[in-house]
Design a protein around this motif. Structure first.
Motif, PDB file in Angstrom:
ATOM      1  N   ILE A   1      11.473   3.738   2.756  1.00 37.39           N
ATOM      2  CA  ILE A   1      10.645   4.533   3.657  1.00 37.39           C
ATOM      3  C   ILE A   1      11.389   5.832   3.937  1.00 37.39           C
ATOM      4  CG2 ILE A   1       9.641   4.682   5.966  1.00 37.39           C
ATOM      5  CD1 ILE A   1       9.302   1.629   5.857  1.00 37.39           C
TER       6      ILE A   1
ATOM      7  N   THR B   1       3.478   6.553  -1.422  1.00 40.13           N
ATOM      8  CA  THR B   1       2.353   6.519  -0.500  1.00 40.13           C
ATOM      9  C   THR B   1       2.695   7.270   0.770  1.00 40.13           C
ATOM     10  OG1 THR B   1       1.752   4.337  -1.344  1.00 40.13           O
ATOM     11  CG2 THR B   1       0.800   4.974   0.760  1.00 40.13           C
ATOM     12  N   LEU B   2       1.772   8.109   1.213  1.00 36.72           N
ATOM     13  CA  LEU B   2       1.902   8.795   2.496  1.00 36.72           C
ATOM     14  C   LEU B   2       1.208   7.928   3.537  1.00 36.72           C
ATOM     15  CD1 LEU B   2       2.591  11.327   4.235  1.00 36.72           C
ATOM     16  CD2 LEU B   2       0.301  12.177   3.647  1.00 36.72           C
ATOM     17  N   HIS B   3       1.931   7.521   4.558  1.00 37.61           N
ATOM     18  CA  HIS B   3       1.366   6.735   5.658  1.00 37.61           C
ATOM     19  C   HIS B   3       1.350   7.599   6.906  1.00 37.61           C
ATOM     20  CE1 HIS B   3       0.445   3.370   8.301  1.00 37.61           C
ATOM     21  NE2 HIS B   3       1.342   3.893   9.109  1.00 37.61           N
TER      22      HIS B   3
ATOM     23  N   HIS C   1      -9.617  11.718   5.861  1.00 35.98           N
ATOM     24  CA  HIS C   1      -9.711  10.523   6.704  1.00 35.98           C
ATOM     25  C   HIS C   1     -10.403  10.881   8.006  1.00 35.98           C
ATOM     26  CE1 HIS C   1      -8.625   6.870   8.849  1.00 35.98           C
ATOM     27  NE2 HIS C   1      -8.221   7.644   9.839  1.00 35.98           N
TER      28      HIS C   1
ATOM     29  N   PRO D   1      -4.490   4.365  11.810  1.00 32.40           N
ATOM     30  CA  PRO D   1      -3.547   4.629  10.719  1.00 32.40           C
ATOM     31  C   PRO D   1      -4.260   4.687   9.371  1.00 32.40           C
ATOM     32  CG  PRO D   1      -2.824   2.777  12.077  1.00 32.40           C
ATOM     33  CD  PRO D   1      -4.215   3.109  12.493  1.00 32.40           C
ATOM     34  N   PHE D   2      -3.683   5.454   8.437  1.00 29.87           N
ATOM     35  CA  PHE D   2      -4.252   5.544   7.097  1.00 29.87           C
ATOM     36  C   PHE D   2      -3.178   5.904   6.093  1.00 29.87           C
ATOM     37  CE2 PHE D   2      -4.741   9.633   9.143  1.00 29.87           C
ATOM     38  CZ  PHE D   2      -4.466  10.573   8.170  1.00 29.87           C
ATOM     39  N   GLU D   3      -3.496   5.686   4.803  1.00 32.49           N
ATOM     40  CA  GLU D   3      -2.555   5.948   3.714  1.00 32.49           C
ATOM     41  C   GLU D   3      -3.260   6.604   2.542  1.00 32.49           C
ATOM     42  OE1 GLU D   3      -0.978   2.133   2.604  1.00 32.49           O
ATOM     43  OE2 GLU D   3       0.531   2.207   4.196  1.00 32.49           O
TER      44      GLU D   3
ATOM     45  N   SER E   1      -2.177   7.665  -1.720  1.00 35.67           N
ATOM     46  CA  SER E   1      -1.207   7.730  -2.805  1.00 35.67           C
ATOM     47  C   SER E   1      -0.925   9.200  -3.103  1.00 35.67           C
ATOM     48  CB  SER E   1      -1.762   7.057  -4.059  1.00 35.67           C
ATOM     49  OG  SER E   1      -0.904   7.325  -5.155  1.00 35.67           O
TER      50      SER E   1
END
Length: 169
Positions: A7, A112-114, A134, A140-142, A144
């Motif tokens: 991370i 992945t961008l979280h 989004h 929260p969202f992710e 690639s």
């Protein structure tokens, strides 16, 4: 062999640009680096950092605030529906920009961008390439990042956050 999950935090000071209008992806224009005229802490809310805006072009051009806001000292309001008295929040779009160095070995990884959540919606670009959109108040969202990522190089991430929607409360 299972690869270890790493991370990489992007918390910290980001370049920031505010404008009253929402995002119009049809124009294909991202703000140029020179438009970003203040630094903003991430994670955080721009409403908590108005003092950073005071000497920016955005502040002198004018900012739009919650039109439903009424000061708490104006209550009681009789039998009418009370307006939004939560905050005189700033309405518009905040453009966040940050560069980061992608490691060489990210070529073989799923990157992945979280994002822990934004107030109301967000658009993401990496190295000028559209990544995704989004909608979801503070959910929260992710996404690639592999398609636009440049391993072993510096990468530019832009996130536009807008609270201008009128079809959500």
């Amino acid at each position: 062999m299972e690869q270890e999950r790493r991370i990489v935090s992007l918390d910290g000071e980001w370049d920031f640009f505010y404008r009253m209008e929402g995002v119009d992806r049809s124009d294909g224009c991202l703000p140029t680096a020179g438009k970003y005229d203040v630094r903003m802490p991430v994670p955080g809310y721009w409403d908590d950092h108005w003092e950073r805006f005071r000497y920016t072009d955005a502040w002198s051009r004018g900012c739009r605030f919650n039109p439903e806001y009424r000061k708490i000292d104006e209550f009681p309001l009789g039998l009418t529906k009370p307006p939004d008295a939560s905050l005189p929040f700033l309405v518009g779009t905040g453009w966040y920009r940050r560069t980061f160095q992608a490691e060489e070995d990210w070529e073989e990884s799923c990157v992945t961008l979280h994002i822990g959540g934004v107030t109301m919606e967000a658009w993401i670009w990496l190295n000028g390439q559209w990544i995704g959109h989004h909608v979801g108040h503070l959910t929260p969202f992710e996404f690639s990042l592999n398609e636009a990522l440049k391993p072993g190089q510096e990468n530019e991430l832009i996130i536009a956050v807008s609270n201008t929607r009128t079809d959500r409360t």
